[in-house]
Design an enzyme around this catalytic site. Structure first.
Site, PDB file in Angstrom:
ATOM      1  N   TYR A 146       1.422   4.729 -14.898  1.00 32.20           N
ATOM      2  CA  TYR A 146       1.951   4.950 -16.241  1.00 32.20           C
ATOM      3  C   TYR A 146       2.745   3.758 -16.766  1.00 32.20           C
ATOM      4  O   TYR A 146       2.839   3.548 -17.967  1.00 32.20           O
ATOM      5  CB  TYR A 146       2.861   6.179 -16.258  1.00 32.20           C
ATOM      6  CG  TYR A 146       2.134   7.482 -16.391  1.00 32.20           C
ATOM      7  CD1 TYR A 146       1.292   7.924 -15.380  1.00 32.20           C
ATOM      8  CD2 TYR A 146       2.276   8.275 -17.520  1.00 32.20           C
ATOM      9  CE1 TYR A 146       0.625   9.125 -15.493  1.00 32.20           C
ATOM     10  CE2 TYR A 146       1.615   9.484 -17.638  1.00 32.20           C
ATOM     11  CZ  TYR A 146       0.795   9.901 -16.621  1.00 32.20           C
ATOM     12  OH  TYR A 146       0.134  11.094 -16.735  1.00 32.20           O
ATOM     13  N   LYS A 195      -3.085   8.789  -1.442  1.00 34.22           N
ATOM     14  CA  LYS A 195      -4.486   8.398  -1.202  1.00 34.22           C
ATOM     15  C   LYS A 195      -4.432   7.208  -0.240  1.00 34.22           C
ATOM     16  O   LYS A 195      -4.921   6.103  -0.534  1.00 34.22           O
ATOM     17  CB  LYS A 195      -5.155   8.059  -2.548  1.00 34.22           C
ATOM     18  CG  LYS A 195      -6.647   7.826  -2.468  1.00 34.22           C
ATOM     19  CD  LYS A 195      -7.458   9.085  -2.214  1.00 34.22           C
ATOM     20  CE  LYS A 195      -8.939   8.757  -2.042  1.00 34.22           C
ATOM     21  NZ  LYS A 195      -9.719   9.910  -1.522  1.00 34.22           N
ATOM     22  N   ASP A 251       0.749  14.355 -12.242  1.00 34.23           N
ATOM     23  CA  ASP A 251       0.305  14.808 -13.567  1.00 34.23           C
ATOM     24  C   ASP A 251      -0.885  15.745 -13.412  1.00 34.23           C
ATOM     25  O   ASP A 251      -0.923  16.844 -13.960  1.00 34.23           O
ATOM     26  CB  ASP A 251      -0.075  13.591 -14.423  1.00 34.23           C
ATOM     27  CG  ASP A 251      -0.568  14.008 -15.797  1.00 34.23           C
ATOM     28  OD1 ASP A 251       0.068  14.878 -16.412  1.00 34.23           O
ATOM     29  OD2 ASP A 251      -1.612  13.473 -16.235  1.00 34.23           O
TER      30      ASP A 251
END
Ligand code: IPM
Ligand code: MN
Length: 360
Positions: A146, A195, A251
């Site tokens: 972001y 991840k 999110d």
């Protein structure tokens, strides 16, 4: 106690739902002997219409002067609203990102609870939903994709777009600490989601989370890859207590978690910095399609006000009173359209606010 609260009504259903939350807060003030001082702050489309930008420097300054900010929702329909003709940095959402960054609101708490009264709305099979669930997504809110550098360039007729995912050790450590602190007061489990099989930022995330975990022997830590987490949320949501994750994963996973509760109109959120300050808003959007009709569900905003009392003002008893009032009104069968089911009584947004205020 005098509470200095900033109010961002925002766009779409925002003004209607904030009004109901204020109604409930006023009832709390009356019953428990507090006074509330509200200061209106413009953000999102409402600010674009007046100032041409989604958040002015003055608005940031005013927000900083408050002890907490209660927010409705911002944004419009991207297909029809003129706000989306503007360049991305001038659109309503940019105001939200700016206030998060300027106020250093790095910890976003999104509880996803299956209310027994609304279990019928859960889209999962009954054998899964009957176990119930009560999780909290701790989303990092001021880093990652972001806020990394982004650019779109064109070379020899080929357009290339780049977004960067950046995390420093310190950014990971401070959100991890918040995650463990809150897990220690809940069911004592942190699921850190990353991840790490692909991303360097995730490998660093995992390393720092492991370091922080050493200081919380009473909390169980597990690591989970984000794709697996997306699957587990629909397969066995009861396994989760605190999900600790970076901005973008948080999110996406928080929308998924809210969907499995069957009632996004019920979910509150808090965005906190290192002081007691917080921005409190429902997890849902501005629902422009139903704006101004007095049919929106104000409960997520009312529960966000409860989170505000708890986290910014340490008024745990008052916060509990709001949560219990919501539960009672649901027990009595009152429902807004989004959570309506057979045999219940359909009420408007303002009636729902009235009912909850009456139960305080
Ligand atoms: C949220 C929203 C925002 C986000 C948008 C409106 C920028 O989806 O609060 O989850 O992506 O953070
Ligand atoms: Mn979102």
């Amino acid at each position: 106690m005098n509470l200095k609260i900033g109010c961002i009504s925002g766009d779409g259903i925002g003004p209607e739902i904030v009004k109901e939350a204020v109604k409930v807060l006023e009832q709390v003030a009356k019953k428990y002997g507090h006074t509330m001082e509200y200061t209106q702050i413009l953000m999102g489309g409402a600010s674009i219409d007046v100032h041409g930008v989604p958040l002015t420097e003055d608005a940031v300054k005013t927000a900083k002067e408050q002890e907490a900010v209660l927010m409705g929702s911002i944004g419009g329909d991207p297909n029809t609203s003129p706000w989306y003709q503007l360049e991305p940095s001038k659109r309503p959402e940019a105001g939200l990102l700016k206030i998060r960054k300027e106020l250093n609101l790095f910890a976003n708490l999104r509880p996803a609870v299956l209310y027994p009264q609304l279990a019928g709305a859960c889209p999962l099979k009954e054998e899964i939903s009957k176990k119930g669930f009560d999780m909290l997504i701790m989303r990092e809110l001021t880093g990652g994709l972001y806020f990394g550098e982004r650019k779109t360039t064109e070379e020899n007729g080929v357009v290339t777009a780049v977004d960067t995912l950046v995390y420093t050790e310190e950014e990971i450590r401070r959100i991890a600490i918040k995650g463990f602190e809150i897990a220690a007061k809940r069911k004592g489990k942190v699921t850190s989601v990353d991840k790490a099989n692909v991303l360097d930022s995730s490998r660093l995330w995992r390393k720092v989370v492991n370091e922080v975990a050493v200081n919380y022997p009473q909390v169980t830590l597990e690591h989970m890859l984000v794709d697996n987490c997306a699957m587990q949320l629909v397969k066995d949501p009861a396994q989760f207590d605190v999900i600790l994750t970076e901005n973008m994963f948080g999110d996406i996973l928080s929308d998924e978690a809210s969907m499995v509760t069957g009632s996004i109109g019920m979910l509150a959120s808090a965005s906190l910095n290192d002081s007691k300050f917080g921005l409190y808003e429902p997890s849902h959007g501005s629902a422009p399609d139903i704006a101004g009709k007095n049919i929106a569900n104000p409960i997520a905003t009312i529960l966000s006000a409860a989170m505000m009392l708890k986290y910014s003002f340490d008024l745990d008893q008052e916060a509990a009173a709001i949560e219990e009032a919501v539960s009672k009104v649901l027990d009595q069968g009152y429902r807004t359209g989004d959570i309506m089911s057979e045999g219940c009584t359909l009420v408007s947004c303002s009636e729902m606010g009235d009912r909850i205020a009456e139960e305080i």
